[in-house]
Design a protein around this motif. Structure first.
Motif, short mmCIF file in Angstrom:
data_model
loop_
_atom_site.label_atom_id
_atom_site.label_comp_id
_atom_site.label_asym_id
_atom_site.label_seq_id
_atom_site.Cartn_x
_atom_site.Cartn_y
_atom_site.Cartn_z
N VAL A 61 -32.59 -19.28 62.58
CA VAL A 61 -32.95 -19.94 63.83
C VAL A 61 -32.93 -18.85 64.89
O VAL A 61 -31.96 -18.10 64.99
CB VAL A 61 -31.95 -21.06 64.21
CG1 VAL A 61 -32.30 -21.66 65.56
CG2 VAL A 61 -31.94 -22.14 63.14
N PHE A 62 -34.01 -18.74 65.65
CA PHE A 62 -34.07 -17.69 66.66
C PHE A 62 -34.39 -18.29 68.02
O PHE A 62 -34.88 -19.41 68.12
CB PHE A 62 -35.08 -16.60 66.29
CG PHE A 62 -36.52 -17.05 66.30
CD1 PHE A 62 -37.28 -16.93 67.45
CD2 PHE A 62 -37.10 -17.59 65.17
CE1 PHE A 62 -38.61 -17.34 67.46
CE2 PHE A 62 -38.42 -18.00 65.16
CZ PHE A 62 -39.18 -17.87 66.32
N ALA A 63 -34.07 -17.54 69.05
CA ALA A 63 -34.33 -17.97 70.42
C ALA A 63 -35.03 -16.86 71.17
O ALA A 63 -34.75 -15.68 70.96
CB ALA A 63 -33.03 -18.34 71.12
N THR B 269 -32.61 -12.11 81.90
CA THR B 269 -31.30 -12.25 82.54
C THR B 269 -30.28 -13.01 81.68
O THR B 269 -29.16 -13.21 82.12
CB THR B 269 -31.45 -12.98 83.89
OG1 THR B 269 -32.05 -14.26 83.65
CG2 THR B 269 -32.32 -12.18 84.84
N ALA B 270 -30.67 -13.42 80.50
CA ALA B 270 -29.76 -14.19 79.64
C ALA B 270 -28.53 -13.35 79.30
O ALA B 270 -28.63 -12.15 79.04
CB ALA B 270 -30.46 -14.61 78.36
N LEU C 236 -24.05 -16.59 75.27
CA LEU C 236 -24.84 -17.30 74.27
C LEU C 236 -24.19 -17.18 72.89
O LEU C 236 -24.15 -18.15 72.14
CB LEU C 236 -26.27 -16.76 74.25
CG LEU C 236 -27.23 -17.46 73.30
CD1 LEU C 236 -27.35 -18.95 73.63
CD2 LEU C 236 -28.59 -16.80 73.32
N SER C 237 -23.67 -16.03 72.57
CA SER C 237 -23.00 -15.83 71.29
C SER C 237 -21.81 -16.77 71.13
O SER C 237 -21.63 -17.41 70.08
CB SER C 237 -22.54 -14.38 71.17
OG SER C 237 -21.78 -14.19 70.01
N GLU D 27 -29.94 -8.82 68.42
CA GLU D 27 -30.76 -8.70 69.62
C GLU D 27 -31.98 -7.84 69.30
O GLU D 27 -31.86 -6.77 68.71
CB GLU D 27 -29.98 -8.05 70.75
CG GLU D 27 -30.79 -7.84 71.99
CD GLU D 27 -30.03 -7.12 73.08
OE1 GLU D 27 -30.64 -6.82 74.11
OE2 GLU D 27 -28.82 -6.84 72.92
N THR D 28 -33.15 -8.34 69.66
CA THR D 28 -34.40 -7.62 69.48
C THR D 28 -35.17 -7.70 70.78
O THR D 28 -35.23 -8.77 71.38
CB THR D 28 -35.23 -8.23 68.34
OG1 THR D 28 -34.43 -8.26 67.15
CG2 THR D 28 -36.49 -7.44 68.07
#
Length: 80
Positions: free
Chosen positions: A46-48, A53-54, A59-60, A75-76
């Motif tokens: 599942v990716f977001a 600015t996140a 989030l983690s 992170e990409t």
């Protein structure tokens, strides 16, 4: 996402079998800084898509509250 629609026809059958993935996607989409969320393929990932600015550490922690510590985050960055 600015006129872009992300679709994965395999999500529905995967979500019927693995409820936590549906919950994760739903919760990700409501989190501040998340522009889109989707499963990859048949649900192994599942990716977001995030705003610049996140806050990744926030989030983690949010994701770990949903699925526990057995999660791998990567992170990409997309450079256009």
């Amino acid at each position: 996402m600015d006129g872009i629609e992300l679709v994965n026809d395999l999500e529905r059958p995967v979500f019927e079998k693995h409820y936590v993935l549906a919950l994760l996607k739903q919760q990700l989409r409501t989190h501040h800084g998340v522009r889109a969320a989707l499963t990859s393929g048949s649900g192994s990932t599942v990716f977001a898509v995030l705003e610049e600015t996140a806050e990744l550490d926030v989030l983690s922690e949010f994701i770990q509250q949903i699925v526990g510590n057995q999660v791998w985050l990567q992170e990409t960055r997309l450079v256009c």
